[in-house]
Every structure is written in structure tokens, then in C-alpha cells.
Design a protein around this motif. Structure first.
Motif, PDB file in Angstrom:
ATOM      1  N   ALA A 159      -9.792  -6.470 -12.984  1.00 41.85           N
ATOM      2  CA  ALA A 159      -9.795  -6.259 -11.538  1.00 41.85           C
ATOM      3  C   ALA A 159      -9.086  -7.416 -10.827  1.00 41.85           C
ATOM      4  CB  ALA A 159     -11.218  -6.106 -11.030  1.00 41.85           C
ATOM      5  N   ASP A 160      -9.265  -8.633 -11.342  1.00 41.48           N
ATOM      6  CA  ASP A 160      -8.562  -9.781 -10.750  1.00 41.48           C
ATOM      7  C   ASP A 160      -7.052  -9.660 -10.942  1.00 41.48           C
ATOM      8  OD1 ASP A 160     -10.816 -10.930  -9.797  1.00 41.48           O
ATOM      9  OD2 ASP A 160     -11.104 -12.283 -11.503  1.00 41.48           O
TER      10      ASP A 160
ATOM     11  N   GLY B 195      -5.335 -13.328   4.751  1.00 32.55           N
ATOM     12  CA  GLY B 195      -6.130 -12.128   4.491  1.00 32.55           C
ATOM     13  C   GLY B 195      -7.527 -12.477   4.014  1.00 32.55           C
ATOM     14  N   ALA B 196      -7.613 -13.449   3.097  1.00 31.63           N
ATOM     15  CA  ALA B 196      -8.913 -13.826   2.542  1.00 31.63           C
ATOM     16  C   ALA B 196      -9.806 -14.437   3.627  1.00 31.63           C
ATOM     17  CB  ALA B 196      -8.719 -14.815   1.395  1.00 31.63           C
TER      18      ALA B 196
ATOM     19  N   GLY C 241      -5.631 -10.258  -0.100  1.00 28.27           N
ATOM     20  CA  GLY C 241      -6.500 -11.390   0.201  1.00 28.27           C
ATOM     21  C   GLY C 241      -7.911 -10.951   0.533  1.00 28.27           C
ATOM     22  N   THR C 242      -8.041  -9.878   1.292  1.00 31.04           N
ATOM     23  CA  THR C 242      -9.361  -9.375   1.649  1.00 31.04           C
ATOM     24  C   THR C 242     -10.119  -8.887   0.414  1.00 31.04           C
ATOM     25  OG1 THR C 242      -8.666  -8.764   3.851  1.00 31.04           O
ATOM     26  CG2 THR C 242     -10.568  -7.609   2.979  1.00 31.04           C
ATOM     27  N   TYR C 243      -9.426  -8.170  -0.435  1.00 33.03           N
ATOM     28  CA  TYR C 243     -10.061  -7.698  -1.668  1.00 33.03           C
ATOM     29  C   TYR C 243     -10.532  -8.886  -2.493  1.00 33.03           C
ATOM     30  CZ  TYR C 243     -10.619  -5.717  -6.296  1.00 33.03           C
ATOM     31  OH  TYR C 243     -11.125  -5.371  -7.517  1.00 33.03           O
ATOM     32  N   TYR C 244      -9.641  -9.877  -2.606  1.00 33.86           N
ATOM     33  CA  TYR C 244      -9.940 -11.071  -3.401  1.00 33.86           C
ATOM     34  C   TYR C 244     -11.185 -11.761  -2.876  1.00 33.86           C
ATOM     35  CZ  TYR C 244      -9.007 -15.767  -5.284  1.00 33.86           C
ATOM     36  OH  TYR C 244      -9.087 -16.975  -5.907  1.00 33.86           O
TER      37      TYR C 244
END
Lengths: 400, 236
Positions: free
Chosen positions: A49-50, A82-83, A263-266
Motif C-alpha cells: 500500500a505504501d 497534501g499531507a 499526500g493525504t492518503y499517506y
């Protein structure tokens, strides 16, 4: 239709096979891992997933570098934006900032917000700088890539500085089908917390598929043709009626949007953001993925991203272990222990990690300079040798 | 009123003046040649018309619009398209894709099939090479493609910058013959050339440019027989 008429028959998209292979691999990968590990697939699925984060980043950077030909060395800045957008909008953190109130917005909505925030920063950076060309643009983006993590580190009243922001909200799905794959009976659950690595993997695959469809359509659109023209020759593109500044700005901000998305997903998956995670090495790693995979070709950059991710985060990490096993198995177990200046085989190999990485990159680029799965243009160019016309440069070319 | 009217434009590269009060016009259906030696300002004139440069004074009007401050990508939409100096093809795109880029600014895409057929009948060599990358074509074929690409834009005025530059004599003949053919279809052409004798042969009218100013003008035939032009540009 027109093309078919003049080129004699429909043109097969050589990427179709690559897309099918990638899709089948994505579907069967978790099953295969589950069988091989005997049910303990969670560690490997987390890594997978990463890896998907880097696939998203590579797809986005490919728009900027591969399609529009703009060298962006600060791409990780948008990833950071994003993160941090997720960290600000989906945690208790805002309580300890001057705002004083926590904000909790759903992961899925923040995904979209982060896209727009990152795209806006793309426009803010792009508008004054996209009149620059080639090397000059690369330097400016490099600077931006350095500035953004530093701002997040130093604006500590808002970002907690070096400590980063932790305990971000766990993404949840409004509805989820439970089943034997998670060890439960079939049932619909509401407000499902995404915790299992398999669930992250599934979400990632879906996000990647959405992004691939978007980017593929963009590439085939009028805008995609304009990007190609700008990459080939900016003056000629302008002479054909392409608004070069607007088209480059769009490439830049669309690329940034994908980075914000990733970034948000991360951040959602890691539940933590820290300014240390978005350095120059991240930007370079993504660029390497794009170039090595095949600039401008979507399945190419996906393959490149997966391969480089595997080499950096799996192969190189396990290399010392492999080395220990190898020397033991050939009866040289004396090498394992340290003695004097010699630190033991594991540490010795561990120190050589990046040399090995560098060698792999050099060898791949020597053997396949066009990338693993090159775009049609680059392949033809390297096979048939396109001669660029000697172009008469003049004073105005730099400013128009 | 002429289709294109340029009136007393001054153009500078930084502090160097390249054009001094240039005035010229192109009427519907005409071939107008602009001749002169290296550095006389021929290409600068075309660049200024096409919006890649802007005059400090003077006006450019085309089809009733003022163009002196219009940007390059908008000038194409107004109906002026050029085959630029050095041809400026997209080397890593195919012949077909280069032609299609020519249609980028067009709103009406209904007659594409006919337009491509027209370009391929003017230049049969391009039809044979439709799938080939533009960068792999010979110089003559590249020039044909540059003209074809400009035609695909359906311009109201076609501008050609040094179409004969660096070509073999037989190809020069071909290119000039096709220019007359295109003109016979009703397309006005503004032709910039160093090959003065060829350009004057096919031009209805011509201007002679010297160090940024127009020094002589007349019909193609008049200039061909003018002693000054013969001495300076035709080597007689």
C-alpha cells in the motif's frame, strides 16, 4: 477515425497489454501473498500500500516531466502540502494551535480539498516562474522543494515543528462488505474504520485506477496534444495557437494536485506527518521512478515506481540479511563477526547500500536509456535517431 | 482596405532598433514578397505580425482588427498562420500529428478530412510518410510539412519565412510551384525570401527591406527589372 483512414487500419494501443497485466497483478497480489505467507500477509500488504503512494506520485510527476517536459525538482513539496492539509483538517491538532478548535473532516473530502490546495500552490509557484525554461525552472522548483518542509518545521505554533503532527483521524468508509477475506462472516458494516492493511491496499488500488483513467484521458485530450507540442518546441507551439503559459501552468498544477492527493492518503495511513518525510531525496526518488520507468508512458512510470520502491524499501533493507545467509551457507561464517576495523558482513553491506542502488540505476540507464516501458515517441526516437533542426535562437525566445 | 496593413512600425531587440517605420500591406488573393539581405529585418517583420514580438510604435491591422499588442497564440485564432524560420516542426511527433497540431486553434473541425487530403495532394511525399517522425524527414520534406501544418490552420493569410533556405535547387522549384498552387486556391501569401529572383517571379507585389526600412516597392516584374534590385540582390 481520420487517423485510421490515413494510416491504414486502427492503431493498436501497445499499452493495453501492460494495463491488463498490471490490473491482474494488482488483483491477484493479495491472494498470492496470503497463500505464500500462510495468512500473515499484513506486513507485506502494508509495504504494497505504501508503494502505491509512490505510484500516485510518479503518475503525477509524469504529467509535469513526461508530458509537458518541465523539470520539477521540488515535487515533494506538494506531497507535504497534501499531507499537512490532512493533518490540519482531520485531527485534534488544531486545538493546540492559535485556532483553538479541532477540525475533523472526512478523509474522502480532504482528499479532494488537498488536491485543490496543492493545485493552488502549483499555480502560485508556477505563475511567476513558468516563463523560465529548462535549467532555470529546475532550480526554482528545487528551492521551493527546500522551502516548504522548512516552513512546516519552523512554523511550530501551527505545525508542532520537528515533532510533526500525530494521531490523525483514521479514514473510515460509510459502508463496507465484510467477508471471509478479513476472517469474518459476510455482512455489511457501516462506518467501517480502515485499519487493516488489506483495506488500505484496496483503497490504494482504486485510487490508482481512478488516477490512471484521468491522466490517460488528459494525455489524449487537446490539452495533452498541447503539452506534447510545448515539450517539443515552445515557439512552434505558440505559433500553432497554443497558449504556452496557460498550458504549462495547467501541467504544473495538475501534477501538484496528484501529489496533494497522494499526500493525504499517506498522512491518513501513517496517521502522522513530520517535516522530515518530504525532503529532496523524495523528489529525486520520484523523478528516478519516472525516468527509469519510461518518461511520458503511464504503465512505464507505474512499473518504474514499483521497481524502485521495491529496490529501495525492500531489497536494500534486506541486503545485509541476505549477505549473512549467503556467506554462512558457503561456509565463510567467520565473515559475519566483526574484528578490528571490519564491522561484520551485515554492517559492511549495509554501508554499501546506496552504492548498490547507484549501480543498479546506472546499469538500467545504460541498458535501457529509453526506460523500462518507453512511450512510443521515445522508442522511435532512440531507434531511428531524430535530428533536431538547428534552431536559430534569438533574444526574444527567452522571454516569450 | 487591405487584408493586412502594417503602418509605420518600430521594433526593438532590447536597445537595438530592428525595424524603422515599416509600412506594408497584403491584399486578398495576393502573393507579396519581402526581400532583403541578412539582418535587414525580414524575419523580425514576420515575428511582429505573428505576435512573437510587439512594435513600440505603429499599428498592425488585419481583417479590421488591431494586432500590434496581440499575443502569438491569439494571432493564430484571428487567422494568420506561418511556416516559421527554421521550420520549427515537432520533431518527435509524426507527420500526421504535426498536421493535426496545425488545427489546434481552429473552432470548425468539420472539413478535416478534405484539408488533410488537400495537403497530401499538394505534397504527395508527405502522404507516403504520414506515420514517420517529423525529425526523420529530409530538409525539403520538413519544409513541405511546415507549410502543410500552417495550411491546416485554415488561415486567412499564410506567411512563409525563407521556405527555400538550405534546399536543393529541384526542391526549391517544387516549393515555389506549390506556393503558386496554394495561392491559386485563393490563399494570400506573405513570403519572406533571400532567394530574390525566385520570390519576385511568383510575387504579385514585393517590398525591399534594408537595415530595417522599406527602400523600394513595386510589382514583382518591376522589381526584377529595377537596376538597384538587380545589382544588390540578383547579382547582375
Amino acid at each position: 477515425m481520420l487517423r485510421q483512414f490515413w494510416e491504414g487500419g486502427p492503431r493498436r494501443d501497445p499499452n493495453t497489454i501492460a494495463y491488463v497485466v498490471l490490473l491482474v497483478a494488482a488483483i491477484f497480489f493479495p491472494i498470492l501473498v496470503n497463500v505464500i505467507t500462510g495468512g500473515n500477509s499484513s506486513a507485506i500488504m502494508t509495504i504494497a500500500a505504501d508503494a502505491g503512494v509512490y505510484v500516485l506520485l510518479a503518475i503525477g510527476l509524469n504529467v509535469v516531466v513526461g508530458f509537458a517536459g518541465l523539470l520539477d525538482l521540488g515535487y515533494a513539496a506538494f506531497f507535504a502540502i497534501g499531507a499537512y492539509t490532512y493533518a490540519f483538517l482531520a485531527s485534534d491538532h488544531m486545538r493546540v494551535t492559535p485556532l483553538g478548535e479541532p477540525i475533523h473532516i472526512s478523509f474522502w473530502i480532504v482528499l479532494l480539498i488537498a488536491m485543490f490546495v496543492a493545485a493552488s500552490f502549483g499555480v502560485i509557484l508556477g505563475a511567476p516562474t513558468l516563463r523560465l525554461r529548462g535549467d532555470y525552472l529546475a532550480i526554482v522548483t528545487l528551492g521551493f522543494g527546500e522551502i516548504v518542509p522548512r516552513v512546516f518545521r519552523n512554523a511550530s505554533s501551527w505545525t508542532s515543528g520537528v515533532n510533526g503532527i500525530s494521531a490523525l483521524d483514521i479514514p473510515s468508509l460509510p459502508l463496507w462488505l465484510q467477508g471471509p477475506w478479513s476472517g469474518d462472516a459476510f455482512a455489511f458494516v457501516t462506518d467501517f474504520k480502515v485499519i487493516s492493511s488489506l483495506a488500505y491496499y484496496v483503497i490504494m488500488v482504486i485510487l490508482v485506477i481512478i488516477c490512471v483513467i484521468l491522466v490517460r484521458n488528459l494525455h489524449r485530450s487537446r490539452l495533452g496534444r498541447a503539452w506534447m507540442a510545448v515539450r517539443e518546441d515552445e515557439v512552434a507551439a505558440a505559433a500553432m495557437g497554443v497558449n504556452t503559459v496557460a498550458v504549462k501552468l495547467l501541467a504544473f498544477s495538475i501534477g501538484a494536485a496528484f501529489s496533494g492527493f497522494a499526500g493525504t492518503y499517506y498522512a491518513g495511513k501513517l496517521s502522522l506527518v513530520s517535516p522530515e518525510n518530504f525532503g529532496f531525496s523524495v523528489s529525486i526518488t520520484i523523478l528516478v521512478m519516472v525516468v527509469l520507468g519510461g518518461m511520458g508512458n503511464i504503465p512505464g512510470v507505474i512499473t518504474g515506481a514499483l521497481l524502485i520502491y521495491y529496490v529501495i524499501f525492500v531489497l536494500l533493507q534486506q541486503l545485509p540479511e541476505y549477505a549473512v545467509n549467503f556467506v554462512s551457507s558457503i561456509g565463510l561464517s567467520g565473515l559475519v563477526r566483526s574484528s578490528g576495523d571490519y564491522p561484520g558482513i551485515a554492517e559492511f553491506i549495509s554501508r554499501l547500500k546506496f552504492l548498490v542502488f547507484g549501480l543498479i540505476l546506472v546499469i538500467v540507464m545504460l541498458v535501457r536509456p529509453q526506460g523500462l516501458l518507453p512511450s512510443r515517441q521515445r522508442e522511435q526516437e532512440l531507434h531511428k535517431g531524430v535530428h533536431d533542426e538547428p534552431v536559430i535562437e534569438d533574444v526574444t525566445a527567452e522571454t516569450t | 482596405m487591405a487584408l493586412l496593413e502594417i503602418s509605420k512600425i518600430d521594433v526593438f531587440y532590447g536597445r537595438v532598433q530592428a525595424l524603422r517605420g515599416v509600412t506594408l500591406s497584403v491584399d486578398a488573393g495576393e502573393i507579396v514578397a519581402l526581400i532583403g539581405s541578412n539582418g535587414a529585418g525580414k524575419t523580425t517583420t514576420l515575428r511582429t505580425i505573428s505576435g512573437l514580438m510587439h512594435p513600440t510604435t505603429g499599428t498592425i491591422s488585419f481583417d479590421g482588427r488591431q494586432l500590434q499588442q496581440t499575443k502569438a497564440h491569439e494571432v493564430v485564432r484571428v487567422g494568420i498562420c506561418q511556416s516559421p524560420e527554421g521550420r520549427r516542426l515537432f520533431p518527435r511527433m509524426t507527420v500526421f500529428d504535426n498536421l493535426m497540431m496545425g488545427t489546434y486553434a481552429r473552432k470548425d473541425l468539420s472539413r478535416l478530412q478534405d484539408d488533410i487530403a488537400n495537403v497530401y495532394s499538394l505534397f504527395p511525399r508527405l502522404k507516403e510518410r504520414t506515420k514517420q517522425l517529423a525529425g526523420t524527414l529530409s530538409g525539403g520534406e520538413q519544409q513541405m510539412l511546415a507549410i502543410g501544418r500552417a495550411l491546416m490552420a485554415h488561415p486567412k493569410l499564410l506567411m512563409l519565412d525563407e521556405p527555400s533556405l538550405g534546399l536543393a535547387p529541384i526542391l526549391v522549384e517544387t516549393i515555389f510551384r506549390v506556393c503558386t498552387d496554394i495561392n491559386a486556391q485563393g490563399m494570400p501569401i506573405l513570403l519572406v525570401e533571400q532567394n530574390a529572383s525566385k520570390a519576385l517571379e511568383i510575387a504579385h507585389r514585393a517590398y525591399v527591406l534594408e537595415t530595417g526600412s522599406i527602400v523600394q516597392t513595386g510589382t514583382g516584374k518591376e522589381l526584377l527589372s529595377s537596376p538597384d534590385v538587380q545589382r544588390a540582390y540578383l547579382g547582375m
